[in-house]
Structure formats: C-alpha cells, structure tokens
Design a protein around this motif. Structure first.
Motif, PDB file in Angstrom:
ATOM      1  N   ALA A 631       0.505 -44.454 -16.798  1.00 23.17           N
ATOM      2  CA  ALA A 631       1.294 -45.571 -16.687  1.00 23.17           C
ATOM      3  C   ALA A 631       1.646 -46.561 -15.911  1.00 23.17           C
ATOM      4  CB  ALA A 631       2.219 -45.216 -18.261  1.00 23.17           C
ATOM      5  N   HIS A 632       1.225 -45.505 -15.208  1.00 24.54           N
ATOM      6  CA  HIS A 632       1.705 -46.722 -13.154  1.00 24.54           C
ATOM      7  C   HIS A 632       0.824 -46.477 -12.301  1.00 24.54           C
ATOM      8  CE1 HIS A 632       6.124 -45.971 -15.259  1.00 24.54           C
ATOM      9  NE2 HIS A 632       5.978 -46.864 -15.166  1.00 24.54           N
ATOM     10  N   ASP A 633      -0.428 -46.704 -12.862  1.00 25.09           N
ATOM     11  CA  ASP A 633      -1.789 -46.672 -11.829  1.00 25.09           C
ATOM     12  C   ASP A 633      -2.539 -45.081 -11.046  1.00 25.09           C
ATOM     13  OD1 ASP A 633      -2.992 -48.296 -10.132  1.00 25.09           O
ATOM     14  OD2 ASP A 633      -2.255 -48.626  -8.585  1.00 25.09           O
ATOM     15  N   TYR A 634      -2.231 -45.366 -12.223  1.00 23.71           N
ATOM     16  CA  TYR A 634      -2.947 -42.882 -11.847  1.00 23.71           C
ATOM     17  C   TYR A 634      -2.468 -42.826 -10.576  1.00 23.71           C
ATOM     18  CZ  TYR A 634      -5.845 -43.929 -16.180  1.00 23.71           C
ATOM     19  OH  TYR A 634      -6.765 -44.423 -16.985  1.00 23.71           O
ATOM     20  N   GLU A 635      -0.691 -42.560  -9.942  1.00 24.54           N
ATOM     21  CA  GLU A 635      -0.538 -42.772  -9.077  1.00 24.54           C
ATOM     22  C   GLU A 635      -0.015 -40.582  -9.687  1.00 24.54           C
ATOM     23  OE1 GLU A 635       3.079 -43.817  -7.762  1.00 24.54           O
ATOM     24  OE2 GLU A 635       2.484 -45.630  -7.666  1.00 24.54           O
ATOM     25  N   ILE A 636      -0.267 -39.772  -8.773  1.00 23.82           N
ATOM     26  CA  ILE A 636       0.097 -38.446  -8.980  1.00 23.82           C
ATOM     27  C   ILE A 636       1.553 -38.354  -8.649  1.00 23.82           C
ATOM     28  CG2 ILE A 636      -0.292 -36.483  -8.170  1.00 23.82           C
ATOM     29  CD1 ILE A 636      -2.595 -37.653  -6.605  1.00 23.82           C
ATOM     30  N   VAL A 637       2.162 -37.936  -8.920  1.00 25.37           N
ATOM     31  CA  VAL A 637       4.145 -37.771  -9.106  1.00 25.37           C
ATOM     32  C   VAL A 637       4.272 -36.027  -9.598  1.00 25.37           C
ATOM     33  CG1 VAL A 637       3.795 -40.173 -10.227  1.00 25.37           C
ATOM     34  CG2 VAL A 637       4.225 -37.809 -11.916  1.00 25.37           C
ATOM     35  N   LEU A 638       5.034 -36.104  -9.118  1.00 19.32           N
ATOM     36  CA  LEU A 638       5.984 -34.908  -9.803  1.00 19.32           C
ATOM     37  C   LEU A 638       6.300 -34.242 -11.508  1.00 19.32           C
ATOM     38  CD1 LEU A 638       6.688 -32.254  -8.338  1.00 19.32           C
ATOM     39  CD2 LEU A 638       9.838 -33.081  -8.389  1.00 19.32           C
ATOM     40  N   ARG A 639       6.068 -33.426 -11.969  1.00 19.48           N
ATOM     41  CA  ARG A 639       6.096 -33.252 -13.543  1.00 19.48           C
ATOM     42  C   ARG A 639       7.922 -32.793 -13.735  1.00 19.48           C
ATOM     43  NH1 ARG A 639       3.131 -28.346 -15.089  1.00 19.48           N
ATOM     44  NH2 ARG A 639       3.918 -29.040 -16.917  1.00 19.48           N
ATOM     45  N   ARG A 640       8.271 -33.695 -14.502  1.00 19.81           N
ATOM     46  CA  ARG A 640       9.911 -33.819 -15.148  1.00 19.81           C
ATOM     47  C   ARG A 640      10.293 -32.512 -15.232  1.00 19.81           C
ATOM     48  NH1 ARG A 640       9.309 -37.090 -18.819  1.00 19.81           N
ATOM     49  NH2 ARG A 640      10.202 -39.595 -17.594  1.00 19.81           N
ATOM     50  N   GLU A 641       9.551 -31.563 -15.453  1.00 24.78           N
ATOM     51  CA  GLU A 641      10.164 -30.419 -16.177  1.00 24.78           C
ATOM     52  C   GLU A 641      10.423 -29.375 -15.361  1.00 24.78           C
ATOM     53  OE1 GLU A 641       6.108 -30.596 -17.744  1.00 24.78           O
ATOM     54  OE2 GLU A 641       7.929 -31.890 -17.002  1.00 24.78           O
ATOM     55  N   VAL A 642       9.621 -29.646 -13.687  1.00 24.54           N
ATOM     56  CA  VAL A 642       9.799 -29.368 -12.693  1.00 24.54           C
ATOM     57  C   VAL A 642      10.911 -29.573 -11.786  1.00 24.54           C
ATOM     58  CG1 VAL A 642       7.831 -28.129 -12.826  1.00 24.54           C
ATOM     59  CG2 VAL A 642       8.216 -29.859 -11.409  1.00 24.54           C
ATOM     60  N   THR A 643      10.863 -30.660 -11.957  1.00 25.64           N
ATOM     61  CA  THR A 643      12.483 -31.312 -10.764  1.00 25.64           C
ATOM     62  C   THR A 643      13.395 -29.602 -10.697  1.00 25.64           C
ATOM     63  OG1 THR A 643      11.524 -33.293 -12.036  1.00 25.64           O
ATOM     64  CG2 THR A 643      13.724 -33.244 -10.430  1.00 25.64           C
ATOM     65  N   GLU A 644      13.922 -29.905 -12.043  1.00 23.83           N
ATOM     66  CA  GLU A 644      15.365 -28.710 -11.270  1.00 23.83           C
ATOM     67  C   GLU A 644      14.436 -27.566 -10.757  1.00 23.83           C
ATOM     68  OE1 GLU A 644      15.985 -27.454 -15.721  1.00 23.83           O
ATOM     69  OE2 GLU A 644      17.916 -29.874 -16.383  1.00 23.83           O
ATOM     70  N   VAL A 645      13.640 -26.757 -11.097  1.00 22.98           N
ATOM     71  CA  VAL A 645      13.030 -25.741 -10.229  1.00 22.98           C
ATOM     72  C   VAL A 645      13.193 -25.683  -8.679  1.00 22.98           C
ATOM     73  CG1 VAL A 645      11.088 -24.034 -10.103  1.00 22.98           C
ATOM     74  CG2 VAL A 645      11.860 -24.618 -12.144  1.00 22.98           C
ATOM     75  N   THR A 646      12.221 -27.305  -8.542  1.00 23.58           N
ATOM     76  CA  THR A 646      12.247 -27.600  -6.695  1.00 23.58           C
ATOM     77  C   THR A 646      13.817 -28.045  -6.396  1.00 23.58           C
ATOM     78  OG1 THR A 646      11.616 -29.604  -7.398  1.00 23.58           O
ATOM     79  CG2 THR A 646       9.664 -28.115  -7.576  1.00 23.58           C
ATOM     80  N   THR A 647      14.028 -28.305  -6.800  1.00 26.00           N
ATOM     81  CA  THR A 647      15.337 -28.872  -6.702  1.00 26.00           C
ATOM     82  C   THR A 647      16.814 -27.938  -6.318  1.00 26.00           C
ATOM     83  OG1 THR A 647      15.410 -31.069  -7.650  1.00 26.00           O
ATOM     84  CG2 THR A 647      17.805 -30.285  -6.747  1.00 26.00           C
ATOM     85  N   VAL A 648      16.572 -27.560  -7.274  1.00 23.10           N
ATOM     86  CA  VAL A 648      17.577 -25.539  -6.335  1.00 23.10           C
ATOM     87  C   VAL A 648      16.672 -24.747  -6.033  1.00 23.10           C
ATOM     88  CG1 VAL A 648      17.865 -22.902  -7.618  1.00 23.10           C
ATOM     89  CG2 VAL A 648      17.989 -25.275  -9.079  1.00 23.10           C
ATOM     90  N   ALA A 649      15.156 -24.598  -5.424  1.00 21.22           N
ATOM     91  CA  ALA A 649      14.730 -23.530  -4.959  1.00 21.22           C
ATOM     92  C   ALA A 649      15.109 -24.238  -3.191  1.00 21.22           C
ATOM     93  CB  ALA A 649      12.897 -23.564  -4.516  1.00 21.22           C
ATOM     94  N   ARG A 650      15.357 -25.583  -2.753  1.00 19.67           N
ATOM     95  CA  ARG A 650      15.413 -26.175  -1.363  1.00 19.67           C
ATOM     96  C   ARG A 650      16.076 -25.560  -0.531  1.00 19.67           C
ATOM     97  NH1 ARG A 650      13.953 -32.500  -1.641  1.00 19.67           N
ATOM     98  NH2 ARG A 650      12.992 -32.670  -3.197  1.00 19.67           N
ATOM     99  N   HIS A 651      16.087 -25.471   0.870  1.00 20.26           N
ATOM    100  CA  HIS A 651      17.131 -25.179   1.339  1.00 20.26           C
ATOM    101  C   HIS A 651      17.731 -26.199   2.278  1.00 20.26           C
ATOM    102  CE1 HIS A 651      14.693 -21.162   2.292  1.00 20.26           C
ATOM    103  NE2 HIS A 651      14.798 -21.326   1.540  1.00 20.26           N
TER     104      HIS A 651
END
Length: 748
Positions: A631-651
C-alpha cells in the motif's frame, strides 16, 4: 498479365530487394550500428542470470524465496529496466563506434592512406572499438574495483590476475594515460613516419587558425578569462547581514577516533576553528532512527521510528523536526546523500529538497539489474550514468564521496539566496567500505590477496571468521573510506569560501553512529550490541564563526542535544518536548548541565558472534520479521505482530563520564553488566560486584529513561509492552516468550 508487365514487375521487385540489401549491408557496416550491436551483445551476456540467484550471498538462505517472489510479482519492473538498459547500451555503443571510426579516419588522414572499402573500415572500426572499450574497462576497474569483484577477483585464476594487474600493477592514473598514449600512437601511424608528423601538424594548425579572425579569437579569450575570474569572486549577496546558514556534514558509521590527522586532516583543521565534543553519543546506532532522533531532538521511543524498517504508521505523523521549524523561519532546507541516505525519502522531516535514493522493492530490483552490467560499469559509474539511472545512488559499492560533494555544491548554489540549512550525508564509511581509487589502497597491504581486498561486503549468508590479515585489511579499507569523505568535505568547505558564505555558516560535523571493527572481540558492524563505545561514540564538531574557536569539551553530548543546540544558536523557538539540552554554552567556554547518555540496540539482522545466546533473546531471521508494504510504494517494513518481540529483546545502556551499565534481557532473567571505562576502555571486565552503589544509581536512571516509553512497563524485572499486564513470577509472559525457533504464544 502480359509478359512485359510481368517482366517490369519482376524488375521492380529485384530493384527493391537490391536497395533493401544494400541498405542492410550499409547499416551493418555503419560504425554506430557496429558499436550498438557490440554493447548489446555484451549486455545480453551480462544479463543471462536471474536478478536474484539461488546462491546470492547477500540474501543467504532466503535467496530462493526472494527470487521466486521477484519473478512472480515484479516481472513488469524487470521488463522495463531491461529495455532501459538495452537502450543505454545501444546509445553508449553507438557513441563508442563513432569515436572508434573517427580514430580510424584520423589515422588514415595522417598516413595519407587511400580510401578504404566499407568492409575494411568496418573491420578496423570494430578492432579499435574493442580496444577502446577494453581500455575504459581497465580504467574503470582500477578506479572503482569493488563493482567488478564478483565477475573477476572472486572468480580466481586469470580473472583475478587481470583485476589485480589493473589495480595494483597499473592503477587508475596509469591505465588512463596509457590508453591515451596508445590512441595517440595508433593515430600517428608507424614510427617511420613520425619524423615528418610535427611539420604536418603545425601546417594544419596554421591553416585552421588563419580562418579565424584575430579579433574573434581575442574576444573569445577575453570572455573566457572574464568568466573564469567571475567564477572565483565571492557572492555579492549581503550574507553577513542575514541569519547564519547551517550545514551538517555527516558520515555514516564514522567513529569518533577516526577524526584525527591521519584519516581526516581537513576535518581536524576545521575542528580547530570551533568546538570539539570528545564524548558525543548516539542513542540508537542505526541510520534511520538515529537521523530522526538527531533532527527531532527526541529519543526513538518518543518520535516512533525505532527500526530501519519502520512501518508507515510509525513515520507518517508530524515529526516537528528541525528542518520543518527552520523552514517556517524563512530558511530553505535540503539534504543530499547516496545509498545510506535513502531513509530521507521515507519520512517527512521538513526538507524542501531531498536529493537521495529511494528505498523500496522496485528500486532494489532496478539496482540489481544494473549491478550486473559489468561491461557498462565504467560508463554507468559517472555523473552521466547517475543522471540516466538515478538508482545507481543506491549502490553500496559505488558510494563516491566526490560526486556527492559536487551535488552539495550545486545545492548550495541553489539555496544561497536565502538563509539555508543543508545536510550532506556521506555513505562511503558504511560497509562495504568501498572507496574509489586512490583511497581504497591508501592504507592497505599491497600484498593482501584475501576476500576483502577491495571491500568488506556483509550479507545474510554467513562468513568464516576473519584472520588477523583480514581484520587489518578491513580496518585499512575503512580508513581509506574516511579519508575520501574528508577530502570531499574539504571540497564543500572550499566551495563555501569561494561563494563568500563560509564566515556566515555554522558547520556541524557528526555521524549517525560509529562502527565496530573487530575491536576487542566485539565483531564488526553497528546496532547489534552495546559492548564497547565504537558503535555509539561519534565525532561532534560545531564551528560557529561568531563563537570562540579551538575548544574541546569533555562533558557528555548526545544526539538529542543537536537540535536544541541549533535552535539556541539561531534564536529559533524550539518545540516544548525536546529530550535534549543545548550545547551552545560550551561554544563560549561555559559549563554544560550534567547529562547521561542512553542507548538501545536495534534488530539483529543475523548472527551476532560477539553476543552469545546466553545474553540475548533470539528471534527469527530478518526474512520472517519483515514484509512488503504494497500500500505504500512496496517498501520493506517490520511486521506489526513482531514489534513486541523485537522491542522486548533489545539491550539498553546508560553511561556517565566514567561508568557504563548494560541491561540485557535473557531467558533466565535480566542481566546487568557494569564497566569502568576509565580503567577498562575495551569494556572486558564486569565490575558490578565491586560498585553496587554505582549499579544502583545508574540502574535507577536507566529505568527512568526506559519507562519514559509510553508503550512499555516494568514487570518481573523485564521491560515489556504495557498492554500485557502483570508477569507472574518474574518470567517473560507467554505472549512474548521466545526460543530459537521463533516467538511463541500466537505470535507467528
């Protein structure tokens, strides 16, 4: 039909066929057609493989999946770029053919040779055409060898020997002038006729000049001299009577310790005219979130861009950024960059002019298609080539700092009639550290024949651990890339001086993040971990002609402080929600308010050798974390459902002038490490047990910063998304529990 009519009709057909045959034969003997067919044949040969091959190292295990998707959904893009490349190849070939036949005709004229047959001239033109193309190819390979590695050096054998010969034994300058000399010798003919050549040339020159009226020649000379003189005069605009301009000279992945006379002599000289901040840190060492932080003065958990693959909804709001505010104050704003600057086209920060590449799947396909055109590479890697194919700006193996400096000069000339803010963002110091000649060989070992001879590509396919020679080579390549940026920055500064703008321009030198170069076992790259300062410690120099000069400041400075500083220096009202404070007092020798530096990691793009599994919450590979936003120029974006996983795992980390505290969530609970950076600058020894009071103090500060994120909360010692509620027993909740196969609890 009568016999006569039949005879006449047959004769006409024969004449028509004869005309067509003669036309086709003449066409085949035409030098432009010969050149066009030659380049089209080479282009077809170079395009024989699919755009995404199954063994593509950059994509690793996901190459086949990506290749199938490209062939299925982007066939139209492939067709269009193929046609465009074919047209360019035909045009270039025709030009080379005409140039080659000109050399043949000049040789015939010099040798006073009788007219050739069409066949003879066509054969000579073809031979010269092949020789001219070979010369351009060798020169291009010596000038920018990184684009030829996959087709030559990486193949070994004779191909490797040819590339090493062009780059190491000859070099770009020798290749160029050797080719010119060969053409001169060819045109001059056999040595036996050289003795009479000077007299004949002199007579020809006298005959030509006799046709030109002396007054016309004198007028042309006067106009030329006048134009040259005017180009050197300062601008007549009343620059001193208006608001100061702002120029940010930034380099991707520029480490603070490389701002020294060896790798950046011009920037060091510039720093001596202003204030140098020796302890400047960024809070998220990846390009996209870091630049939004720099230009908004707010941390990533406040402005919302926390990943290189930020979703549309996270960046489609009013950022209230520095360029937008200055534009309201009458400033004209612009940004120029090459491949790492594609982020500026993905978020509106208020720039009037955005001269950067575009990052989406359409552009990636176009870029891949052009990258395969090795036969045309010498002509594509130029200003003309970039004008014809702007996607070349997206090449990470052709980040030419000098060409970007030329773009910046042009932008300065466009903006200078008003106060302006210009951001110039160089990508050459980002891996693969692909600087052109002579920079790539400036600090390297000439005898090195390893895999990183010309650059250090980083893909998702996995690499063997580098040995000591590899590490030394990578660091030398990086240093050469920095030196190329330093020369380009000086080119811009001299342009400001020529235009009479230097004394009314505030210049800021900085970076979006640093770079780890196998320091102390910490690997290579940025944003994956927070061990060592190499990835977060950046140079920061502010040169304000109105302020004191030659100062060094030891207090901590942060990326969030830069916007506040510019607002202060220009007297522009800042937003009320800035996370930083102004550094302007330091420019006058006054003390800065105390501040701590914070940082967090970003997505793990793949394996992180410096980060053992015991100190991380692993999640799926990048291909399973991202999607294409159709929907937005075929950009590569982070899947919404993995946002929590990757945010929690950050140092996360916090540091003062001496101590640095790390927070690392793991399967067995949060881990804290404390480093005394004064006695242990390599950060190899955890001293948390020796200084519990420091841990307690910094831990409270770190949690205060982490909980400023409106979407997060603390439960069981972990930083978790607020909507998850309580965590029983101090463990990660099932909805974000992670193991080596991926996140559990319904998150795919």
């Amino acid at each position: 039909m009568s016999d006569r009519a039949l005879f006449i009709g047959t004769a006409r057909v024969r004449r028509a066929l004869s005309l067509v045959r003669r036309f086709l034969v003449g066409l085949l003997f035409d030098p432009a057609v010969i050149g066009a067919l030659y380049m089209l044949a080479l282009t077809a040969w170079a395009s024989r493989a699919p755009i995404v091959e199954a063994n593509d190292h950059a994509l690793g295990a996901q190459a086949r999946e990506v290749g199938d998707m490209v062939a299925t959904h982007f066939a139209d893009d492939i067709r269009k770029i193929t046609i465009a490349i074919a047209c360019a190849a035909a045009t270039v070939g025709a030009a080379l053919g005409l140039f080659s036949t000109l050399l043949v005709k000049l040789r015939d004229r010099v040798m006073r040779r009788a007219s050739r047959t069409r066949g003879s001239r066509a054969r000579s033109t073809f031979v010269v055409l092949v020789a001219v193309h070979a010369w351009l190819f060798a020169w291009g390979m010596a000038r920018a060898p990184q684009a030829y590695v996959e087709s030559f050096y990486a193949r070994g054998g004779l191909r490797r020997a040819l590339q090493v010969t062009a780059t190491d034994l000859l070099g770009a300058r020798v290749c160029f002038w050797f080719g010119i000399a060969v053409m001169v010798v060819y045109v001059a003919g056999p040595p036996s006729g050289w003795r009479a050549l000077p007299g004949r040339v002199a007579r020809r020159i006298r005959a030509v000049t006799a046709l030109l009226p002396q007054r016309v020649s004198a007028s042309i000379a006067m106009v030329a001299l006048g134009a040259l003189g005017l180009s050197r005069l300062p601008s007549a605009s009343a620059a001193d009577a208006r608001k100061p301009n702002i120029i940010i000279l930034a380099a991707d992945s520029l480490r603070a310790d490389r701002l020294d006379p060896r790798t950046a002599p011009h920037l060091c000289a510039l720093a001596d005219r202003g204030t140098r901040f020796d302890r400047a840190y960024v809070s998220l060492p990846r390009t996209f979130p870091s630049w939004v932080t720099i230009l908004t003065g707010r941390h990533a958990h406040h402005h919302g861009v926390r990943s290189m693959f930020a979703r549309w909804e996270d960046r489609a709001h009013d950022m209230d950024a520095l360029p937008a505010r200055l534009r309201k104050e009458g400033y004209r704003t612009g940004v120029v960059s090459d491949y790492a600057g594609d982020i500026f086209g993905r978020v509106d920060l208020g720039f009037d002019d955005v001269l950067t590449p575009t990052f989406n799947f359409h552009e990636l396909i176009r870029s891949r298609a052009i990258e395969r055109q090795t036969p045309m590479m010498p002509l594509l890697d130029s200003r003309l080539g970039r004008a014809a194919f702007p996607v070349i700006r997206e090449w990470n193996e052709a980040a030419r700092a000098d060409l970007l400096a030329g773009d910046a000069e042009h932008e300065i000339d466009r903006l200078r009639d008003s106060p302006f803010m210009l951001t110039v963002f160089f990508s050459t110091a980002h891996f693969p550290y692909a600087a052109p000649s002579p920079y790539y060989s400036q600090f390297t070992d000439p005898g090195y024949r390893g895999r990183f001879k010309y650059h250090k590509p980083v893909g998702l396919g996995g690499d063997d651990d580098p040995d000591a020679a590899d590490v030394a080579q990578v660091r030398a390549l990086y240093d050469g890339a920095v030196l190329s940026i330093d020369d380009a920055a000086q080119q811009i500064i001299l342009h400001l001086e020529r235009r009479g703008l230097l004394e009314n321009t505030i210049i800021i030198v900085t970076a979006d993040h640093g770079e780890t170069l196998f320091d102390n076992g910490h690997g290579q790259g940025h944003g994956d971990h927070l061990f060592g300062d190499e990835g977060t410690h950046v140079p920061l120099v502010i040169v304000d002609p109105r302020k004191n000069k030659g100062r060094r400041e030891g207090s901590i400075a942060r990326d969030v402080d830069l916007a506040a500083t510019v607002y202060d220096l220009l007297g522009v009202p800042p937003p009320s929600n800035l996370d930083g404070r102004s550094l302007a007092p330091a420019l006058e020798g006054r003390a800065l308010p105390h501040a701590l530096a914070y940082a967090e990691t970003e997505l793990w793009m793949g394996d992180v050798p410096a980060l053992p599994d015991s100190l991380r919450l692993p999640y799926p590979p990048l291909s399973h974390l991202t999607e294409i936003d159709v929907a937005h120029d075929y950009e590569i974006v982070l899947r919404r459902e993995v946002t929590e996983v990757t945010t929690v795992a950050r140092h996360r980390m916090v540091r003062d002038e001496r101590y640095k505290l790390l927070y690392m969530p793991t399967r067995s609970g949060p881990v804290y490490l404390l480093f005394d950076t004064a006695s242990d600058p390599a950060e190899l020894v955890d001293v948390s047990w020796m200084h519990p009071e420091v841990v307690s103090r910094l831990k409270a500060e770190l949690w205060s910063w982490m909980l400023a994120d409106p979407k997060m909360m603390e439960r069981g010692g972990f930083l978790v998304p607020r909507e998850l509620g309580d965590v029983a027993g101090g463990a990660l909740p099932e909805t974000i529990r992670i193991d080596g196969d991926g996140p559990k609890g319904g998150v795919p």
